[in-house]
Design a protein around this motif. Structure first.
Motif, PDB file in Angstrom:
ATOM      1  N   HIS A 105      -2.742  -2.470   7.694  1.00 37.47           N
ATOM      2  CA  HIS A 105      -3.616  -1.934   8.733  1.00 37.47           C
ATOM      3  C   HIS A 105      -4.839  -2.797   9.012  1.00 37.47           C
ATOM      4  O   HIS A 105      -5.621  -2.480   9.902  1.00 37.47           O
ATOM      5  N   GLY A 116      -8.604   6.089   7.543  1.00 37.23           N
ATOM      6  CA  GLY A 116      -7.238   6.115   8.053  1.00 37.23           C
ATOM      7  C   GLY A 116      -6.367   7.155   7.375  1.00 37.23           C
ATOM      8  O   GLY A 116      -5.538   7.808   8.014  1.00 37.23           O
ATOM      9  N   THR A 519      -1.270   6.598   8.003  1.00 38.85           N
ATOM     10  CA  THR A 519      -0.392   5.750   7.200  1.00 38.85           C
ATOM     11  C   THR A 519       0.987   6.380   7.088  1.00 38.85           C
ATOM     12  O   THR A 519       1.175   7.560   7.383  1.00 38.85           O
ATOM     13  N   ASP A 523       3.880   1.861   3.964  1.00 34.18           N
ATOM     14  CA  ASP A 523       2.648   1.060   4.011  1.00 34.18           C
ATOM     15  C   ASP A 523       2.163   0.716   2.603  1.00 34.18           C
ATOM     16  O   ASP A 523       1.484  -0.295   2.407  1.00 34.18           O
ATOM     17  N   ALA A 543       0.030   2.667  11.743  1.00 39.90           N
ATOM     18  CA  ALA A 543       1.115   1.696  11.600  1.00 39.90           C
ATOM     19  C   ALA A 543       2.366   2.150  12.333  1.00 39.90           C
ATOM     20  O   ALA A 543       3.194   1.343  12.717  1.00 39.90           O
TER      21      ALA A 543
END
Length: 545
Positions: A105, A116, A519, A523, A543
């Motif tokens: 990211h 996030g 996420t 990830d 993502a």
């Protein structure tokens, strides 16, 4: 002042100064982005990362404070050795996951990840402010380390405060200048020199000094006799709580204190933003794992270094100050026992050892401010160049604040505030580490748990008194409802977890919006080369978008 010792010290200091400025041309890249200036391009391999992370974690203050604690007779002073052993299996497990999601990211700070993961700017701000707050006195203590060496070496004038502190001003200016120009590349390059010097000085010290003092058996015996005599001569003061007893081994009443200090410090170490900055600068997950396996070599070094506190006692080292300042024990030992030229090498090792972590700490604090305060609340559309420029300026402001801190306040106050660093930074553990494995915690529960831990830990630490301090007298306090002393950070962390878990159950039962997780599961296991690496993805873009 020894002309030979000073000449060697100044020469080595000039060498690393040149290296600091030359680092801007090492691995040449555009330093007008946080990935390049603040993370070294995210391209450091195993060899460079070993020196960088080691130089980041084992600071000049470590090399002064650990033996100073034993010199002062603290029975729990050796806790630093097991804590640095415990920490590496922990980071072997969770740091590769943080590296992967951060590279996927483009996260630069731990607060980026928290925002996030939990979709909470408030929680990210709390993590960022905690990181800056915990790092500030840590930077100041690197300057205290330099100041201690300069004092023993005989630098600076007397009477006039400006002349007395002029060498510290010069060292500060040099540090600020090459950090501004070269970013993380400067401490990465200097770390080679720093670690080689430290290893040489400590290994020579633990071999050479015992030969001058009758061997290790005599050193331990003399230290034990010295502590016994102190306890006997000050029995009334110790009984009245006006002095602390001295001991080489913790008595049963301090076993929990020793254990909680070791475990709590291990959990807290890689929550510090400068520790995470060193990790995120690496090339891939394998680099982190290899470093977790090899970094215990520094723990061996730390164990040898700690013994110098006992060597100083056996050598009859007397330190200046009223009351005497044990932080001067190792520099004074070097001056008393080493030839002048090697004493100069020892001074340089400690002083240069302050420059590496101080630079990384200021960069990490600046990145937190830029990404999670400036960009998040003032300039959401800031360009990469603007972000880098703001970080460079803030890194200077942070160092100026640390310098003012050192000059305006007593050293003991600086040390006591640093004790709060571990208490504060450990409260980010649930948001960061637990968040790497599960999203079950509710974002508001994590935030309230953080606030509870911060408030309880700070208030408890404030109320701790010692024979020399009315407040912030040490890192230990009685566990609630008992007389057993434990590390304050551990009890605050336990409260944090309890509040977070209970509120998560309540808030999820009430169906309060938990926020959108940006996420996805892969990830946390992705390596470099997978889709969406570093600078190619905006840190605020999911993502899976």
């Amino acid at each position: 002042m020894s002309a030979v010792a000073v000449s060697v010290f100044v020469f080595l200091f000039l060498v690393v100064t040149v290296m600091g400025f030359a680092a801007a041309r090492w691995r040449r890249a555009d330093l007008d982005s946080l990935d390049e200036w603040g993370l070294g391009g995210r391209g450091f391999g195993t060899f460079i990362a070993w020196f960088l992370i080691g130089g980041d974690l084992y600071t000049a203050y470590t090399f002064i404070a650990v033996p100073a604690t034993l010199y002062a007779g603290s029975a729990v002073g050796f806790f630093a050795v097991p804590y640095t052993i415990v920490v590496y299996p922990l980071i072997f497990l969770f740091l590769p996951r943080l590296w992967s999601v951060s590279h996927r990211h483009g996260y630069v700070t731990p607060a980026d990840f928290v925002e996030g993961r939990y979709d909470s700017k408030a929680l990210a701000l709390a993590v960022a402010l905690t990181g800056i707050l915990a790092t500030a006195p840590y930077i100041a203590l690197q300057l205290v380390g330099i100041q201690s060496v300069l004092e023993v070496a005989g630098f600076g004038g007397t009477g006039n405060w400006f002349l007395k502190d002029l060498p510290l001003f010069i060292a500060f200016a040099v540090l600020a200048a090459y950090t501004y120009s070269s970013g993380l590349r400067a401490p990465a390059l200097i770390a080679f020199v720093k670690d080689v010097l430290i290893y040489v000085v400590i290994i020579v010290a633990v071999i050479y000094l015992p030969t001058q003092l009758g061997g290790w058996g005599h050193i331990f015996s003399a230290t034990s006799d010295s502590f016994t005599k102190f306890n006997s001569d000050n029995a009334d003061a110790i009984a009245a709580g006006q002095a602390s007893p001295k001991a080489m081994i913790p008595p049963p009443t301090l076993h929990w204190a020793y254990a909680s200090l070791a475990l709590g410090s291990a959990l807290a170490l890689f929550m510090y933003p400068h520790s995470i900055t060193g990790v995120l600068s690496t090339r891939n997950r394998g680099v982190i794992r290899r470093n977790a396996a090899m970094l215990p070599a520094y723990s061996f070094l730390l164990g040898l270094l700690a013994l110098l506190g006992f060597v100083a006692v056996a050598a009859g080292v007397k330190v200046a100050g009223d009351p005497p300042n044990p932080q001067l024990a190792v520099p004074q030992l070097f001056e008393n026992e080493f030839p002048p030229w090697f004493a100069g090498v020892g001074y340089a090792a400690i002083a240069i050892g302050a420059l590496v972590p101080a630079a990384i700490m200021s960069i990490a604090a600046a990145n937190l401010f830029t990404r999670n305060i400036y960009r998040a609340y003032f300039r959401p559309d800031a360009t990469p160049r603007e972000e880098a420029q703001v970080s460079k300026i803030v890194s200077l402001v942070v160092k100026v604040g640390a310098l003012v801190f050192v000059l305006a306040l007593s050293r003991s106050f600086a040390i006591n505030l640093q004790l709060l660093g571990g208490v504060w930074i450990l409260q980010t553990f649930p948001a960061i580490v637990v968040g790497l494995y599960t999203r079950w915690f509710h974002r508001w529960a994590v935030l309230i748990g953080w606030a509870a831990g911060m408030a309880y830990g700070t208030w408890t630490a404030y109320g701790v008194a010692s024979p020399t301090q009315a407040h912030f007298g040490g890192p230990l306090a009685a566990f609630p409802g008992t007389d057993t002393k434990v590390y304050i950070a551990a009890t605050a962390f336990a409260l944090n977890l309890i509040v977070t878990i209970l509120l998560t159950v309540v808030l999820r039962a009430m169906k309060v919006d938990p926020g959108e997780d940006q996420t996805r599961w892969d990830d946390f296991t992705a390596d470099v080369g997978d889709e969406g690496v570093a600078a190619e993805i905006d840190p605020h873009t999911p993502a899976h978008a």
